[in-house]
Motif scaffolding. Structure first.
Motif, PDB file in Angstrom:
ATOM      1  N   GLY A   1       0.795  -1.212   0.000  1.00  0.00           N
ATOM      2  CA  GLY A   1       0.000   0.000   0.000  1.00  0.00           C
ATOM      3  C   GLY A   1       0.832   1.270   0.000  1.00  0.00           C
TER       4      GLY A   1
ATOM      5  N   TYR B   1      -5.588   3.373   0.196  1.00  0.00           N
ATOM      6  CA  TYR B   1      -4.726   2.758  -0.800  1.00  0.00           C
ATOM      7  C   TYR B   1      -4.284   1.333  -0.469  1.00  0.00           C
TER       8      TYR B   1
ATOM      9  N   ARG C   1      -5.035  -2.123  -0.664  1.00  0.00           N
ATOM     10  CA  ARG C   1      -6.022  -2.928  -1.386  1.00  0.00           C
ATOM     11  C   ARG C   1      -6.612  -4.070  -0.554  1.00  0.00           C
TER      12      ARG C   1
ATOM     13  N   PHE D   1     -10.643  -3.749  -0.677  1.00  0.00           N
ATOM     14  CA  PHE D   1     -11.336  -4.728  -1.520  1.00  0.00           C
ATOM     15  C   PHE D   1     -11.611  -6.047  -0.803  1.00  0.00           C
TER      16      PHE D   1
END
Length: 426
Positions: free
Chosen positions: A121, A263, A265, A269
């Protein structure tokens, strides 16, 4: 050969299972007092658990998890970015930051994701990431996924690290990634030297403290043990060890954490940590804060066993962590020792390449009683003679980082050692 078809060529696990020497994926079916568990219908003393403080069955922790499931449900039902952020997550973050002495924290669903989020990140194309060769797999994967140029330096070799940093071009960010406590050897990183080298070469130091947090320095971890918490910009940790749960966190300045919130992920997500896991980690953290004796008890038990195993003639490295690796020899000898101990009611972890050179990786917890430690010592004493009696070929069986549990090839005299194994291991 197609990708799926080549899986059929992997037969080592079947070979090991046919000999009763497959040390992985044991199915535990219950927990007893202290560090006792049930596996395959057999009661065993577990000497490989990450439950260093003995909190995984503590009623305060299990009730906190159950109450959170009743209140919030079984899962957050979404990414924290959108609809899966709980006030429970933020409460845990606030208390983690306060306890570990960092301005802010960010909670992830797993410890693996925490390391991945911190490294991948923060880095981008054009940066350089320098990773200790024995860093955890999550950090290795994080470096590879970061889009930065990855460099490796020999384990705990800060002189080589300094030379690598000095040789880098002037442009691009620089990050150094290490474990606080290395999970295979159980040794500490040389943090004072790492801090000095990173400061001299303007590199950001990331310390993954999965095995130190909750245990060392009254639970405050490896950085606190050296008095260098303020000098380490980013710390990651896992809840699956001392904090009796599943999950992880990244600790750092508020600007770093705010950046990762958008940022990282693995955070953006993926669904957030479950309510039960979050509440368990929060309750365990509070117990760590209020009962620092637990970490000292785990370390005392590990010291006791290092001395006992060394006195029996085993090769055990010096250390001051709960992890106690025992060098048995190659993969086959290690698997045999694992089975002999299991038959005597002791479960230890058999480590095989490519994770690390073959060894028995024991770990000792605050919940181990002195009677259990004596029983473990007796079991290790009992297997010395049968291990020595096995005339196993050394050539071709030495640890390598390319295969798991290598059995002798067609050209090796298999009958002799196979008969010996079957005689000892019905």
């Amino acid at each position: 050969m197609d990708i799926v078809g080549r899986c059929a060529s992997f037969t080592r696990s079947h070979q090991a299972k046919s000999l009763g020497l497959y040390p992985f994926y044991a199915a535990f079916s219950g927990r007893g007092p202290g560090a006792a568990c049930t596996v395959g219908g057999q009661d065993v003393i577990v000497c490989g658990s990450g439950d260093y403080l003995g909190l995984a069955t503590d009623p305060r922790v299990t009730e906190a998890a159950a109450e959170a499931a009743r209140r919030y449900g079984t899962g957050p039902s979404g990414s924290r970015l959108l609809n899966g952020n709980l006030d429970l997550h933020e409460r845990l973050e606030d208390e983690l930051a306060q306890f570990f002495g960092k301005p802010a924290a960010l909670v992830f669903a797993t410890g693996y994701q925490a390391g991945l989020g911190a490294v991948a990140g923060l880095c981008r194309t054009g940066d350089h990431v320098l990773v200790d060769q024995e860093a955890h797999a999550s950090l290795v994967d994080a470096a590879r996924l970061s889009r930065a140029k990855v460099h490796w330096f020999p384990h705990n070799d800060t002189d080589r690290l300094a030379a690598e940093l000095k040789a880098l071009p002037g442009n691009g960010g620089r990050m150094v990634v290490v474990d606080g406590v290395y999970s295979m050897r159980g040794d500490l990183c040389p943090l004072p030297d790492l801090v000095r080298v990173c400061h001299e070469h303007r590199a950001t130091l990331v310390v993954d403290d999965a095995h130190g947090a909750g245990v060392l320095a009254g639970g405050h971890g490896t950085c606190a043990r050296y008095g260098l918490t303020d000098d380490v910009p980013v710390i990651s940790l896992a809840f699956s060890k001392a904090f009796a749960s599943v999950g992880g966190a990244v600790l750092g300045d508020r600007t770093v954490i705010e950046y990762l919130r958008h940022y990282a992920r693995p955070l953006v997500f993926s669904a957030g940590a479950s309510p039960a896991n979050t509440a368990a980690a929060l309750q365990a953290l509070r117990i760590v804060r209020d009962e620092p004796w637990r970490g000292r008890a785990a370390l005392d038990n590990a010291r006791h066993m290092r001395h006992a195993l060394s006195a029996l003639g085993y090769r055990v490295p010096h250390g001051d962590t709960p992890l106690v690796p025992v060098d048995i020899g190659d993969e086959l000898r290690t698997a045999i020792a694992w089975k002999l101990l299991l038959d005597r009611g002791v479960h230890v972890n058999a480590v095989m390449p490519p994770a690390a050179p073959a060894c028995l990786r024991a770990s000792f917890c605050a919940s181990h009683t002195r009677e259990q430690l004596d029983a473990v010592t007796t079991a290790f004493a009992d297997i010395r003679e049968p291990l020595a009696a096995l005339a196993l070929p050394e050539t071709g069986l030495a640890a390598s980082h390319t295969s798991h549990l290598r059995l002798p090839g067609a050209g090796e005299p298999a009958e002799t050692w196979l008969a010996g194994i079957r005689h000892l291991l019905p």
